[in-house]
Design an enzyme around this catalytic site. Structure first.
Site, PDB file in Angstrom:
ATOM      1  N   THR A   1     -56.844  14.046  39.868  1.00  0.00           N
ATOM      2  CA  THR A   1     -57.723  13.417  40.857  1.00  0.00           C
ATOM      3  C   THR A   1     -59.104  14.060  40.879  1.00  0.00           C
ATOM      4  OG1 THR A   1     -55.848  12.779  42.252  1.00  0.00           O
ATOM      5  CG2 THR A   1     -57.990  12.913  43.321  1.00  0.00           C
TER       6      THR A   1
ATOM      7  N   SER B   1     -51.763  13.572  36.254  1.00  0.00           N
ATOM      8  CA  SER B   1     -50.737  14.579  35.988  1.00  0.00           C
ATOM      9  C   SER B   1     -49.318  14.025  36.041  1.00  0.00           C
ATOM     10  CB  SER B   1     -50.882  15.768  36.942  1.00  0.00           C
ATOM     11  OG  SER B   1     -50.545  15.416  38.265  1.00  0.00           O
TER      12      SER B   1
ATOM     13  N   THR C   1     -52.574  16.992  41.032  1.00  0.00           N
ATOM     14  CA  THR C   1     -51.695  17.645  41.998  1.00  0.00           C
ATOM     15  C   THR C   1     -50.228  17.247  41.849  1.00  0.00           C
ATOM     16  OG1 THR C   1     -52.116  15.929  43.653  1.00  0.00           O
ATOM     17  CG2 THR C   1     -53.552  17.870  43.684  1.00  0.00           C
ATOM     18  N   ASP C   2     -49.936  16.110  41.217  1.00  0.00           N
ATOM     19  CA  ASP C   2     -48.551  15.633  41.171  1.00  0.00           C
ATOM     20  C   ASP C   2     -47.614  16.622  40.492  1.00  0.00           C
ATOM     21  OD1 ASP C   2     -49.354  13.364  42.455  1.00  0.00           O
ATOM     22  OD2 ASP C   2     -48.998  11.993  40.780  1.00  0.00           O
TER      23      ASP C   2
END
Length: 336
Positions: free
Chosen positions: A12, A53, A86-87
């Site tokens: 992101t 990610s 962040t995933d």
């Protein structure tokens, strides 16, 4: 202060509008241009990849691991910042930490809002990560988000959209980023680092299976049939399932599959308390309890153990060493 290398992987923090949604497409230099660089820090950018990610593979993560090692081969480098989605950031961070053998920090950060957002969190997170990478030592791999510095081990994404996205549900942050610099609270305990995995050979399959009401052995058996060399069982409570699942675990272990046990509960350790399919029986069936690690990081620990050895017993030993749960030898003269 000194030289920090930013390794850009996407996420992101590097995402822009694509017409129907956001996707990572910005280069590392564009991401860096959004942030204030701390005084006295010089930055070099490595554009490694640009992916959301959720699409990361083991191959991507091993490429990142080897790139980190190559960058740290330069003694002029004082630290590394990895910009990451962040995933799966918690998984990549833990993989790096399992193999990190250098006092210089590797700091992962990202954003919850895309880089073009007027009130985006990426610029502050990147500034704080740069400051952390330039100033701390001997803390292992770190995650910097929303003014907090977290140890890689145990830290997971706890909020889907809020700025304070990461925390260790079973522990405390390592440090805070303040107006006066990085204030270290504690030094995380870390087992001895694992060697870098070999660069050749097929990558192993490691699956995650979750237990629930009416859960049976079908999915665990399917993972074994699909060729999984490792399985993470996400159990209930302190690590409990059913006698049928225990039987499936025992059969999988007998076939050389490395099985690890975690829980779907957000915080606290898995522990041998209950029988009739509980953690007592699962451990007896050969499952390795993973302490406070949750599914994503438990899978990374299993993956690293599978990559480190071919023999099932050796894999179990490596996994226990990575978890810091290797049984201590009995004192001399103690009963067997």
């Amino acid at each position: 202060m000194g030289q920090v290398v930013v390794i850009s992987t996407g996420g992101t923090i590097a995402s822009r509008w694509q017409g129907s949604g956001y996707a990572a497409d910005a280069r590392g230099g564009d991401v860096l241009a959004t942030a204030a660089v701390p005084e006295g820090v010089t930055v070099r950018v490595v554009d490694l990849m640009s992916v959301n990610s959720a699409r990361l593979t083991t191959a991507h993560q091993l490429t990142l691991l080897r790139t980190v090692r190559e960058v740290l081969a330069d003694p002029a480098v004082d630290g590394i910042v990895v910009t990451h989605g962040t995933d799966t950031l918690e998984e990549s961070a833990f993989l790096l930490d399992l193999h990190h053998d250098d006092p210089r920090p590797v700091v992962l950060t990202g954003a919850q809002l895309p880089m073009e957002a007027a009130d985006g969190d990426g610029p502050r997170n990147l500034h704080d990560a740069l400051l952390t990478a330039a100033t701390v030592r001997d803390l292992g791999v770190l995650i910097v988000f929303d003014g907090r510095v977290h140890a890689a081990r145990g830290t997971v994404k706890v909020r889907t959209l809020a700025a304070d996205a990461f925390a260790d549900p079973s522990g405390e942050p390592v440090a805070d980023v303040t107006a006066h610099g990085v204030v270290v609270r504690r030094r995380p305990e870390r087992p001895a680092p694992l060697p870098l995995p070999a660069a050749t050979g097929p990558l192993p399959r490691v699956d995650v299976v979750t237990h629930h009401c009416d859960g049976d052995r079908v999915l665990l058996d399917a993972a074994v049939a699909a060729g999984a060399q490792g399985i993470v069982l996400v159990a209930t409570g302190a690590g409990n399932a059913t006698p049928e699942v225990c039987e499936a675990v025992e059969e999988a272990v007998s076939r050389g599959v490395l099985v690890a046990l975690t829980t779907r509960v957000p915080s606290g350790p898995v522990k041998e308390i209950y029988t009739h399919g509980g953690a007592v029986d699962l451990a007896a069936a050969g499952a390795v309890l993973t302490g406070t690690l949750r599914a994503g990081q438990a899978r990374i620990a299993v993956l690293s153990a599978v990559l480190a050895a071919a023999d099932p017993a050796a894999r179990t030993r490596v996994l226990r060493e990575a978890l810091g749960t290797t049984p201590k030898p009995a004192p001399a003269g103690a009963p067997a």
